[in-house]
Design a protein around this motif. Structure first.
Motif: not given
Length: 383
Positions: A328-355
């Motif tokens: 996981p290279r970087t993390l991103t929170l949406d503007s309302k802080g409801q979702w967190l996204y993970v940039m998984n560089q080596r597995s070539d995907n993005i996953t998301r988590f409910k906050v």
């Protein structure tokens, strides 16, 4: 008189236009060859899902991004030997119009940030160990650098003394490697990290001229030898910051004197679970808007370390959450802080988590977004 059919077509067209105007877009930068450049997604406001994946630019290794506060201008750095920064105008429907492209002021740009008033774009160039200030014109396009600075000094320790037992997180302590640059929330001071020299540089910013003046002292040492200072986030009040050390996998708090613009080192904690042994490279970190939840990406351990920030500024470790991906290279929170996204560089995907509200607890949302070598994601504010 318009026929019923014409009225229906006109109504549908207006609805489609309104939907586009209200849409929110996520922009994802990637590394070649798995990633082909810059991608646009539409963000579902209810589920946080990313859909309508579209390649919007083939700029090579367009891995570093930032967007203006009004959501109208997007900037991307091509992380190449001869670094460049590209500016685009974002239309309400998410289409991009090229504004211009300028030199990043060095080689291998790895971080972009705008000053609070949006008048200057700051660039950290990893390969050359330089930082640059790029003035932003009224239309969002960029001028050539108004100032550049070359980091200089002895290389940091080859082995991080504060790393976990058995760690081989040893990289690039062979000279200057600027890794991040950002202004404080008031736009008076600028700080940059150098992973190779184990330093945090301190500057005063002249907003009128775009010039940086080294502060006194011009830099402070990292919290431990060989730590490899990487990224940082400011507290909401702007009276301090949290900094992640890549090789040591530690998180250090610094208080900021708003009068002098200088940092004072505070406590350091591990970004890894207690008792962990082996290699890990700490990466991105994000802080909730209220400053109460802090999340850190751990590469190789492939986890998100969740901390809460107490009223007195102490970090309380809450959990370590599997990213469901690799590196996981970087993390991103949406503007309302409801979702967190993970940039998984080596597995070539993005996953998301409910906050979860209040507690900040993360819950994996089933489903994966396939994308080659994601590096960074930014979500543009609605226009």
């Amino acid at each position: 008189m318009l026929s019923a059919r014409h009225l229906l077509v006109a109504s549908l067209s207006l609805l489609a236009t309104a939907a586009h105007a209200q849409a929110q877009f996520a922009w994802v930068g990637t590394y070649n060859p798995n990633g082909e450049g810059l991608y646009r997604f539409t963000v579902d406001p209810t589920t946080g899902d990313l859909h309508d994946k579209t390649l919007v630019s083939s700029l090579p290794n367009a891995a570093q991004l930032t967007v203006s506060r009004d959501g109208k201008t997007l900037y991307a750095a091509s992380e190449a030997e001869k670094g460049v920064v590209q500016a685009w105008r974002i239309a309400a429907d998410g289409s991009l119009t090229e504004l211009n492209q300028v030199s990043s002021g060095g080689a291998g740009p790895v971080y972009l940030s705008l000053t609070p008033n949006g008048r200057h774009l700051l660039v950290a160039n990893y390969i050359s160990g330089t930082i640059a200030v790029l003035p932003v014109k009224d239309d969002g396009s960029l001028s050539e650098a108004s100032d550049t600075h070359q980091d200089q000094g002895p290389a940091g320790a080859g082995k991080p003394e504060a790393a976990a037992k058995g760690s081989f997180a040893i990289s690039d302590h062979n000279g200057p490697h600027a890794h991040m640059i950002a202004a404080d929330p008031e736009g008076k001071y600028v700080f940059s990290t150098d992973l190779g020299l184990d330093r945090i540089y301190q500057y005063q910013l002249d907003d009128a001229t775009g010039k940086l003046t080294p502060n006194t002292p011009p830099f402070i040492a990292a919290s431990s030898k060989g730590a490899g200072p990487r990224h940082f986030v400011f507290t909401p009040k702007g009276d301090g910051l949290w900094l992640i050390n890549e090789e040591a996998s530690t998180l250090t708090h610094y208080s900021l004197d708003k009068t002098t613009g200088t940092l004072t080192e505070g406590k350091t904690v591990s970004s890894l679970p207690k008792g962990y042994q082996g290699t890990n490279f700490a990466a991105g970190l994000v802080l909730s808007q209220d400053g109460k939840q802090l999340y850190v990406a751990n590469r190789l351990h492939n986890s998100i370390a969740h901390f809460t920030v107490s009223a007195d500024g102490e970090l309380i470790h809450q959990d370590d959450i599997w990213t469901r991906g690799d590196y996981p290279r970087t993390l991103t929170l949406d503007s309302k802080g409801q979702w967190l996204y993970v940039m998984n560089q080596r597995s070539d995907n993005i996953t998301r988590f409910k906050v979860a509200p209040h507690s900040g607890k993360l819950t994996f949302e089933p489903g994966y977004i396939a994308i080659g070598s994601p590096s960074q994601m930014v979500i543009s504010p609605k226009q």
